[in-house]
Scaffold this active site. Structure first.
Site, PDB file in Angstrom:
ATOM      1  N   TYR A 443       0.820  -1.216   0.000  1.00 11.66           N
ATOM      2  CA  TYR A 443       0.000   0.000   0.000  1.00 11.66           C
ATOM      3  C   TYR A 443       0.855   1.269   0.000  1.00 11.66           C
ATOM      4  O   TYR A 443       2.039   1.231   0.258  1.00 11.66           O
ATOM      5  CB  TYR A 443      -1.046   0.010   1.105  1.00 11.66           C
ATOM      6  CG  TYR A 443      -0.630  -0.110   2.549  1.00 11.66           C
ATOM      7  CD1 TYR A 443      -1.596  -0.349   3.514  1.00 11.66           C
ATOM      8  CD2 TYR A 443       0.680   0.023   2.979  1.00 11.66           C
ATOM      9  CE1 TYR A 443      -1.278  -0.451   4.855  1.00 11.66           C
ATOM     10  CE2 TYR A 443       1.009  -0.072   4.301  1.00 11.66           C
ATOM     11  CZ  TYR A 443       0.032  -0.306   5.250  1.00 11.66           C
ATOM     12  OH  TYR A 443       0.360  -0.399   6.577  1.00 11.66           O
ATOM     13  N   GLU A 444       0.197   2.367  -0.341  1.00  9.60           N
ATOM     14  CA  GLU A 444       0.885   3.653  -0.596  1.00  9.60           C
ATOM     15  C   GLU A 444       1.901   3.517  -1.720  1.00  9.60           C
ATOM     16  O   GLU A 444       2.929   4.207  -1.734  1.00  9.60           O
ATOM     17  CB  GLU A 444       1.561   4.187   0.668  1.00  9.60           C
ATOM     18  CG  GLU A 444       0.678   4.219   1.892  1.00  9.60           C
ATOM     19  CD  GLU A 444      -0.669   4.867   1.643  1.00  9.60           C
ATOM     20  OE1 GLU A 444      -0.749   5.750   0.767  1.00  9.60           O
ATOM     21  OE2 GLU A 444      -1.649   4.488   2.295  1.00  9.60           O
ATOM     22  N   GLY A 445       1.613   2.659  -2.660  1.00 12.01           N
ATOM     23  CA  GLY A 445       2.513   2.439  -3.786  1.00 12.01           C
ATOM     24  C   GLY A 445       3.388   1.233  -3.551  1.00 12.01           C
ATOM     25  O   GLY A 445       4.146   1.186  -2.581  1.00 12.01           O
TER      26      GLY A 445
END
Length: 606
Positions: A443-445
């Site tokens: 998550y968050e890239g």
């Protein structure tokens, strides 16, 4: 049940002896009250809260998970009471401005707090962690009215925040966002759409939840240039600091996840929900990056945290568990077998965990000083200063997020390996750390997205290699001052060679990209990992030099502490840093070996 102990000695070593936070805080307006005594008191109390309140809920929260009933989400047993203590302790507003009820301390104090709380219980820490991103976004991009309405209850912790980006048809490619925002006569908007993977999307910890939502206006351009940002609360504010009627926001379902089960990950439905534009029209993605970068640095802590937690538990187990005899002879002759700690391969795993935990912590604390200056620039209205430090921090952010989470995941897996078969059994807690940590690489890239951001955007497009030149100059200038240091000379020479190599690799990739654009994607992961290993080497060298000095001239810690720092630095340089050369070789490999195989020939099945 394993317990967490806050690594206060290591934290204080970094902030007081390596990075000289007292001098750093003295240079900040927001650091006026961050005196050594105040900082020490805050760290001690945060450590106590993390150890006594949050850590005991870590495994039980995983077993129970969150529940969705009649459209409302409930958190595991003990979470509401823990959050009440968190809120009453004023922890949410530690680094928030005083005018909205915060304590006005530097942003880095919030990171120190997040590390301890996140290591003790990452799923719990996600609830207030998402709120910090919402607070920063509203502070920087919201109107005066929006700041007055939302920042005080968010700072107090009475309200929580989320970020709503991802949709069923798109993850990282936010140009595909379909959520609609219809303008209303009163200046508000009706928001309609579905968002998925929303951390803390709904829960029972706060009286309201403030969603920061990406959506499209009716006449918006296609792609990322047509996305706007909106504030969409679960309950509409009543104008008196409380909540009014329910908004058109509901949790459709809870995701059934591999880990972080005590953190509510929701499918959120917006049905003609009332929202208000934050920031300029069609510039929502730029505004959202405030939230995303906050979250990415926060996620980097989830690389350090599990390495620390898994190491603590694995070290304790390795000292107590007995198996076979050490190859160099009996170490515990009065016992039936020697402790695992005496076996060299177990030492390899433990020292790898230790090196990543303590080296990663140093990387975070070094970057946190940049964040302090960036935030102060924004609050002072000095955008030139804020932009300069944002650029410096922006280069490091994908390294922190991408590299540290991968190393944290490796460290967590090593912890299971130290436990052997017992690591595979849930009651020991080691497999939970692995499950919880894996999400940090996603998550968050994802790691790949962080790598592309680093090489493609930060290095190639934005600075044409300038970001690497600037950072390696910093490393080289420090290393040159150490080449006459009798004991630290080997570290210094290695760093000088690596700094030069980093620049050479960057130039070679830039030249190759002129003819083969795929090289950026093909080399990005290796480039990021190389960058991470070199950056951590710089941190370990700095820690070793301070340890040498303290051994000679005296310091706040024991001789054993400083000798352990030097020994771990040597281990890192000798056994972990060589990995960087494999990444250097791989990143220069031609893309042909990746791209020559036709997609339809990737597998042949019957």
């Amino acid at each position: 049940m394993p317990t967490y102990k806050a690594p206060l000695r290591d934290m204080k070593f970094l902030i007081n002896e390596v990075f000289d936070y007292p001098k750093h805080y003295a240079s900040l307006k927001s650091g006026e009250n961050a005196t050594p005594d105040i900082v020490d008191a805050i760290l001690t109390e945060c450590g106590r809260f993390s150890e006594e309140v949050l850590s005991p809920l870590y495994q039980s929260g995983d077993e129970e998970g969150c529940k969705l009933e009649n459209g409302d989400v409930s958190t595991p047993k003990g979470y509401k009471e823990a959050y009440e203590q968190y809120m009453m302790g004023g922890w949410q507003g530690l680094s928030a401005p005083e005018e909205v009820g915060g304590q006005g301390l530097p942003a880095s104090m919030g990171l120190l707090k997040q590390e301890m709380m996140g290591t003790a219980n990452w799923p719990f820490s996600m609830y207030p962690g998402l709120s910090l991103g919402a607070m920063n976004t509203i502070q920087l991009h919201g109107s005066d009215e929006q700041r007055q309405t939302y920042l005080v209850p968010l700072t107090e912790g009475r309200w929580a925040g989320t970020m709503c980006l991802t949709e069923p048809q798109c993850g990282t490619d936010l140009g595909q966002v379909k959520t609609r925002a219809e303008p209303q006569a009163d200046g508000s908007y009706k928001i309609t759409g579905t968002k998925i993977f929303i951390s803390s999307g709904d829960h029972d910890l706060t009286e309201n939840i403030v969603h920061i939502v990406l959506a499209r206006l009716p006449d918006a351009p296609k792609g990322t240039k047509g996305i706007s940002l909106f504030i969409v609360p679960k309950f509409l504010p009543n104008g008196e600091g409380g909540v009014g009627q329910r908004n058109g926001v509901t949790c459709g379902s809870l995701e059934k996840k591999m880990g972080i089960k005590a953190s509510a990950t929701c499918v959120m439905n917006f049905d003609d929900a009332t929202g208000h534009l934050i920031g300029p029209e069609n510039e929502g993605l730029n505004c959202m990056f405030t939230f995303m970068n906050t979250a990415r640095i926060g996620t980097a802590i989830q690389g350090v945290g599990p390495a620390e937690l898994s190491y603590q538990w694995a070290l304790e187990y390795a000292k107590e568990r007995r198996s076979m005899r050490a190859l160099s002879g009996k170490k515990d002759p009065e016992q039936v077998a020697d402790s695992l700690i005496h076996h060299a391969d177990v030492r390899r795993m433990l020292l790898t965990q230790k090196a990543f935990a303590e080296g990663g912590r140093a990387m975070l604390y070094d970057a946190a000083r940049l964040a302090d200056h960036m935030v102060e620039g924004h609050l002072e209205g000095d955008e030139k200063k804020a932009e300069a430090y944002d650029d410096k921090l922006g280069f490091l952010t994908p390294i922190l997020k991408g590299f540290l989470t991968e190393m944290g995941y490796e460290a967590a897996n090593l912890g299971v390996q130290v436990f052997g078969g017992h690591g595979y059994i849930r009651e020991h807690g080691m497999e939970q750390i692995v499950r919880d940590t894996k999400i940090a690489t996603l998550y968050e890239g994802t790691t790949g997205i962080q790598a592309l951001d680093l090489l493609g955007r930060k290095v190639m497009l934005s600075t044409q290699g300038g970001a690497v030149r600037e950072f390696t100059l910093r490393i080289s200038n420090w290393a040159r001052r150490q080449v006459t240091h009798r004991k630290a000379r080997p570290f210094a020479w290695e760093l000088l060679k690596l700094a030069a190599q980093w620049n050479v690799l960057t130039v070679r990739l830039m030249l190759t990209a002129r003819k083969d654009r795929d090289i950026i994607s093909a080399a990005a992961n290796d480039f990021m990992m190389f960058s991470g290993y070199v950056t951590m080497a710089y941190m370990w060298a700095r820690m070793a030099v301070v340890a040498y000095d303290k051994l000679e001239n005296g310091g706040a810690e024991s001789e054993a502490f400083y000798r352990a720092k030097i020994a771990t630095a040597e281990f890192y340089f000798d056994r972990l840093l060589p990995r960087a050369q494999a990444h250097a070789t791989s990143m220069l490999s031609p893309t042909r070996n990746l791209m020559q195989l036709d997609a339809q020939d990737m597998a042949f099945t019957g």
